[in-house]
Write a protein that holds these residues in place. Structure first.
Motif, mmCIF file in Angstrom:
data_model
loop_
_atom_site.group_PDB
_atom_site.id
_atom_site.type_symbol
_atom_site.label_atom_id
_atom_site.label_comp_id
_atom_site.label_asym_id
_atom_site.label_seq_id
_atom_site.Cartn_x
_atom_site.Cartn_y
_atom_site.Cartn_z
ATOM 1 N N TYR A 4 12.213 -23.865 58.221
ATOM 2 C CA TYR A 4 12.322 -24.639 56.981
ATOM 3 C C TYR A 4 12.381 -26.141 57.289
ATOM 4 C CZ TYR A 4 14.691 -26.509 52.814
ATOM 5 O OH TYR A 4 15.056 -27.237 51.715
ATOM 6 N N MET A 5 13.222 -26.527 58.212
ATOM 7 C CA MET A 5 13.364 -27.941 58.575
ATOM 8 C C MET A 5 12.120 -28.445 59.294
ATOM 9 S SD MET A 5 16.095 -28.893 57.213
ATOM 10 C CE MET A 5 16.270 -30.507 57.929
ATOM 11 N N LYS A 6 11.547 -27.625 60.164
ATOM 12 C CA LYS A 6 10.337 -28.028 60.885
ATOM 13 C C LYS A 6 9.169 -28.277 59.933
ATOM 14 C CE LYS A 6 11.441 -25.555 65.135
ATOM 15 N NZ LYS A 6 11.045 -24.427 66.002
ATOM 16 N N LEU A 7 9.131 -27.501 58.844
ATOM 17 C CA LEU A 7 8.042 -27.663 57.872
ATOM 18 C C LEU A 7 8.236 -28.874 56.970
ATOM 19 C CD1 LEU A 7 7.465 -23.954 56.808
ATOM 20 C CD2 LEU A 7 5.981 -25.373 58.240
ATOM 21 N N GLY A 8 9.454 -29.382 56.879
ATOM 22 C CA GLY A 8 9.693 -30.578 56.082
ATOM 23 C C GLY A 8 10.676 -30.410 54.948
ATOM 24 N N ARG A 11 11.152 -30.596 49.978
ATOM 25 C CA ARG A 11 10.029 -31.411 49.498
ATOM 26 C C ARG A 11 8.694 -30.804 49.927
ATOM 27 N NH1 ARG A 11 8.699 -37.691 50.897
ATOM 28 N NH2 ARG A 11 6.906 -37.831 49.529
ATOM 29 N N ALA A 12 8.610 -30.372 51.178
ATOM 30 C CA ALA A 12 7.377 -29.754 51.676
ATOM 31 C C ALA A 12 7.080 -28.453 50.935
ATOM 32 C CB ALA A 12 7.488 -29.492 53.177
ATOM 33 N N PHE A 13 8.114 -27.685 50.616
ATOM 34 C CA PHE A 13 7.916 -26.436 49.888
ATOM 35 C C PHE A 13 7.416 -26.704 48.476
ATOM 36 C CE2 PHE A 13 10.016 -24.595 53.395
ATOM 37 C CZ PHE A 13 9.692 -23.251 53.379
ATOM 38 N N PHE A 53 12.644 -18.763 55.490
ATOM 39 C CA PHE A 53 12.364 -19.711 56.557
ATOM 40 C C PHE A 53 13.610 -20.449 57.040
ATOM 41 C CE2 PHE A 53 7.702 -20.300 54.992
ATOM 42 C CZ PHE A 53 7.440 -18.988 55.319
ATOM 43 N N GLY A 54 14.770 -20.066 56.526
ATOM 44 C CA GLY A 54 16.024 -20.610 57.044
ATOM 45 C C GLY A 54 16.561 -21.819 56.315
ATOM 46 N N GLY A 55 16.131 -22.026 55.083
ATOM 47 C CA GLY A 55 16.578 -23.209 54.354
ATOM 48 C C GLY A 55 17.707 -22.968 53.381
ATOM 49 N N ASP A 96 2.483 -25.967 65.955
ATOM 50 C CA ASP A 96 3.241 -24.909 66.628
ATOM 51 C C ASP A 96 3.980 -24.045 65.621
ATOM 52 O OD1 ASP A 96 2.404 -25.949 69.058
ATOM 53 O OD2 ASP A 96 4.226 -27.131 69.353
ATOM 54 N N GLU A 97 4.347 -24.625 64.502
ATOM 55 C CA GLU A 97 5.098 -23.887 63.492
ATOM 56 C C GLU A 97 4.249 -22.807 62.810
ATOM 57 O OE1 GLU A 97 5.315 -27.353 63.666
ATOM 58 O OE2 GLU A 97 7.228 -27.163 64.706
#
Length: 133
Positions: A4-8, A11-13, A53-55, A96-97
């Motif tokens: 979740y954090m790696k994807l942004g 806001r990214a979601f 995703f862990g958010g 990588d994500e």
């Protein structure tokens, strides 16, 4: 660090969900009537993905089988859904994500395509007359 954090983060979601909806609507493998509600009137899909995703520490929306099984009734459509999900987040750029996201969705696949019934759990109450399954 979570996916979740790696994807942004949130806001990214929120930016990826309209892209995902557009991709699914353009793909003839998906019946938009089966998922339009999830994008327009419910935030269960985005909240479930954030949780997955862990958010978020918990998720209280629809069970994953009711959320994704109508949209992805077969292995092929599930794989296409995952491909669209990847495209919505990464927009064609290598990351990588992406492998992490695909692995997570692969572990989720049996719950979407072949859900097993769950035995009821007895719930006890301090009140003598309340006992339910």
């Amino acid at each position: 660090m979570t996916l979740y954090m790696k994807l942004g983060g949130r806001r990214a979601f929120m930016q990826a969900m309209p892209r995902l909806q557009a991709r699914l609507e353009q793909d003839s493998c998906f019946d938009s009537s089966k998922f339009r509600h999830e994008f327009e009137q419910s935030d269960d899909l985005s909240e479930f993905l954030i949780f997955l995703f862990g958010g978020a520490p918990y998720y209280e929306g629809k069970p994953v089988t009711k959320l994704l099984s109508p949209v992805c009734p077969s292995v092929e459509t599930y794989q296409r859904f995952v491909d669209h999900l990847v495209a919505a987040f990464f927009d064609g750029r290598a990351s990588d994500e992406e492998a992490d996201l695909r692995n997570l969705m692969e572990r989720l696949r049996p719950q979407v395509l072949n859900p097993k019934p769950v035995a009821p759990v007895l719930v006890y109450s301090a009140k003598r007359e309340t006992l339910s399954a």
